[in-house]
Every structure is written in structure tokens, then in C-alpha cells.
Design a protein around this motif. Sequence first.
Motif, PDB file in Angstrom:
ATOM      1  N   GLN A  22      34.385  33.441  97.657  1.00  0.00           N
ATOM      2  CA  GLN A  22      34.561  32.568  96.987  1.00  0.00           C
ATOM      3  C   GLN A  22      36.763  31.987  97.970  1.00  0.00           C
ATOM      4  O   GLN A  22      36.995  30.901  98.124  1.00  0.00           O
ATOM      5  CB  GLN A  22      34.765  32.124  95.626  1.00  0.00           C
ATOM      6  CG  GLN A  22      32.946  31.544  94.857  1.00  0.00           C
ATOM      7  CD  GLN A  22      32.590  30.804  95.988  1.00  0.00           C
ATOM      8  OE1 GLN A  22      33.243  29.452  95.999  1.00  0.00           O
ATOM      9  NE2 GLN A  22      31.480  30.565  96.113  1.00  0.00           N
ATOM     10  N   LYS A  23      36.620  33.144  97.609  1.00  0.00           N
ATOM     11  CA  LYS A  23      38.865  32.665  97.230  1.00  0.00           C
ATOM     12  C   LYS A  23      38.865  32.403  98.387  1.00  0.00           C
ATOM     13  O   LYS A  23      39.565  31.687  99.102  1.00  0.00           O
ATOM     14  CB  LYS A  23      39.111  34.211  97.126  1.00  0.00           C
ATOM     15  CG  LYS A  23      39.340  35.042  95.390  1.00  0.00           C
ATOM     16  CD  LYS A  23      40.239  35.471  95.250  1.00  0.00           C
ATOM     17  CE  LYS A  23      40.191  35.738  94.060  1.00  0.00           C
ATOM     18  NZ  LYS A  23      41.470  37.121  93.412  1.00  0.00           N
ATOM     19  N   ASN A  24      38.200  33.191  99.372  1.00  0.00           N
ATOM     20  CA  ASN A  24      38.419  32.526 100.743  1.00  0.00           C
ATOM     21  C   ASN A  24      38.179  31.778 101.713  1.00  0.00           C
ATOM     22  O   ASN A  24      38.639  31.089 102.757  1.00  0.00           O
ATOM     23  CB  ASN A  24      37.235  34.324 101.733  1.00  0.00           C
ATOM     24  CG  ASN A  24      38.013  34.975 101.834  1.00  0.00           C
ATOM     25  OD1 ASN A  24      39.021  35.484 101.632  1.00  0.00           O
ATOM     26  ND2 ASN A  24      36.859  36.220 102.405  1.00  0.00           N
ATOM     27  N   LYS A  25      36.716  31.086 100.885  1.00  0.00           N
ATOM     28  CA  LYS A  25      36.166  29.503 101.235  1.00  0.00           C
ATOM     29  C   LYS A  25      37.409  28.628 100.044  1.00  0.00           C
ATOM     30  O   LYS A  25      37.128  27.155 100.882  1.00  0.00           O
ATOM     31  CB  LYS A  25      35.018  29.363 100.683  1.00  0.00           C
ATOM     32  CG  LYS A  25      33.987  30.378 101.839  1.00  0.00           C
ATOM     33  CD  LYS A  25      32.676  30.344 101.360  1.00  0.00           C
ATOM     34  CE  LYS A  25      31.685  31.123 102.092  1.00  0.00           C
ATOM     35  NZ  LYS A  25      30.768  31.199 101.958  1.00  0.00           N
ATOM     36  N   CYS A  26      38.213  29.191  99.839  1.00  0.00           N
ATOM     37  CA  CYS A  26      38.958  27.118  99.121  1.00  0.00           C
ATOM     38  C   CYS A  26      39.874  27.360  99.315  1.00  0.00           C
ATOM     39  O   CYS A  26      41.113  26.908  99.092  1.00  0.00           O
ATOM     40  CB  CYS A  26      39.005  28.117  97.763  1.00  0.00           C
ATOM     41  SG  CYS A  26      37.411  27.988  96.461  1.00  0.00           S
ATOM     42  N   HIS A  27      40.060  27.561 100.741  1.00  0.00           N
ATOM     43  CA  HIS A  27      41.352  27.103 101.349  1.00  0.00           C
ATOM     44  C   HIS A  27      41.070  25.547 102.395  1.00  0.00           C
ATOM     45  O   HIS A  27      40.244  25.256 102.350  1.00  0.00           O
ATOM     46  CB  HIS A  27      41.974  28.041 102.627  1.00  0.00           C
ATOM     47  CG  HIS A  27      42.092  29.402 102.543  1.00  0.00           C
ATOM     48  ND1 HIS A  27      43.419  29.359 101.600  1.00  0.00           N
ATOM     49  CD2 HIS A  27      41.524  30.285 102.319  1.00  0.00           C
ATOM     50  CE1 HIS A  27      43.148  30.904 101.217  1.00  0.00           C
ATOM     51  NE2 HIS A  27      42.179  31.308 102.091  1.00  0.00           N
ATOM     52  N   GLU A  77      38.788  21.711 104.621  1.00  0.00           N
ATOM     53  CA  GLU A  77      38.362  22.595 103.985  1.00  0.00           C
ATOM     54  C   GLU A  77      37.549  23.747 104.206  1.00  0.00           C
ATOM     55  O   GLU A  77      35.829  23.737 104.887  1.00  0.00           O
ATOM     56  CB  GLU A  77      36.978  21.694 102.430  1.00  0.00           C
ATOM     57  CG  GLU A  77      38.563  20.915 102.155  1.00  0.00           C
ATOM     58  CD  GLU A  77      38.197  20.116 101.077  1.00  0.00           C
ATOM     59  OE1 GLU A  77      38.216  20.533  99.591  1.00  0.00           O
ATOM     60  OE2 GLU A  77      37.019  19.568 101.015  1.00  0.00           O
ATOM     61  N   GLU A  79      36.862  28.339 104.967  1.00  0.00           N
ATOM     62  CA  GLU A  79      37.571  29.905 105.283  1.00  0.00           C
ATOM     63  C   GLU A  79      39.075  29.131 105.889  1.00  0.00           C
ATOM     64  O   GLU A  79      39.095  28.842 107.554  1.00  0.00           O
ATOM     65  CB  GLU A  79      36.674  30.719 105.870  1.00  0.00           C
ATOM     66  CG  GLU A  79      35.718  31.005 105.165  1.00  0.00           C
ATOM     67  CD  GLU A  79      34.982  32.227 104.976  1.00  0.00           C
ATOM     68  OE1 GLU A  79      35.980  32.487 106.339  1.00  0.00           O
ATOM     69  OE2 GLU A  79      33.584  32.507 104.999  1.00  0.00           O
TER      70      GLU A  79
END
Length: 101
Positions: A22-27, A77, A79
Amino acid sequence: MCNQRPWDLTIPRAIFDQIQAQKNKCHAKKIRLHVSQDLQQVPIISTLTTKYKLVVNIRSAILHHKVIGGWFDLLLEGEAFNIEQSVLYLKDIGVEIWNEN
């Protein structure tokens, strides 16, 4: 106990992996770009969503199909790596990027 990883002591590995994913996809990245008339038949947005697995939000656009091409404000939006690769793709095909935030 010596082979235990730090995440084994606090949360299960599967949950840790989900949090990391989830952290990787939140950019997100805002870009303003100009698509020239000769690129108007190229499926740019489709490529960003399928090849780079991005969510593309068209925030504003002006398109003049006969003379100057079009300007787009996009919010990308996904990774971080995929966002950066998609920007390189846009530059490689000749899209002019005016503003990268």
C-alpha cells in the motif's frame, strides 16, 4: 529465535507485506503536458493505465485537433517506479512535459 525477522515479533509477515504494498502504491504526481498534433492518434492515456498500471485523472484539458495539439493537466497515481517510468515513456515518444510536481 535467532532466525526470526523483526516483523515476526510484531505483526504477521502477510500483513507487513500488505502494508508495504500500500505504501508503494500511494504515490501521486501532477504533470502538465503538451501533446502535439502528430501524437493525437497515439493511445497515451490507455498506455499509462495498462502498461504502467496507473490511475490517470485528467484535471483539465484543452484540445485543438487541427493546429496546435492539446494541453493536459494530469494526476498520475500508482507505484513510484511506474510513475517515473511513465514520465520517461512520455518524453521518449515526444510529449512535452512542462510541469512536474
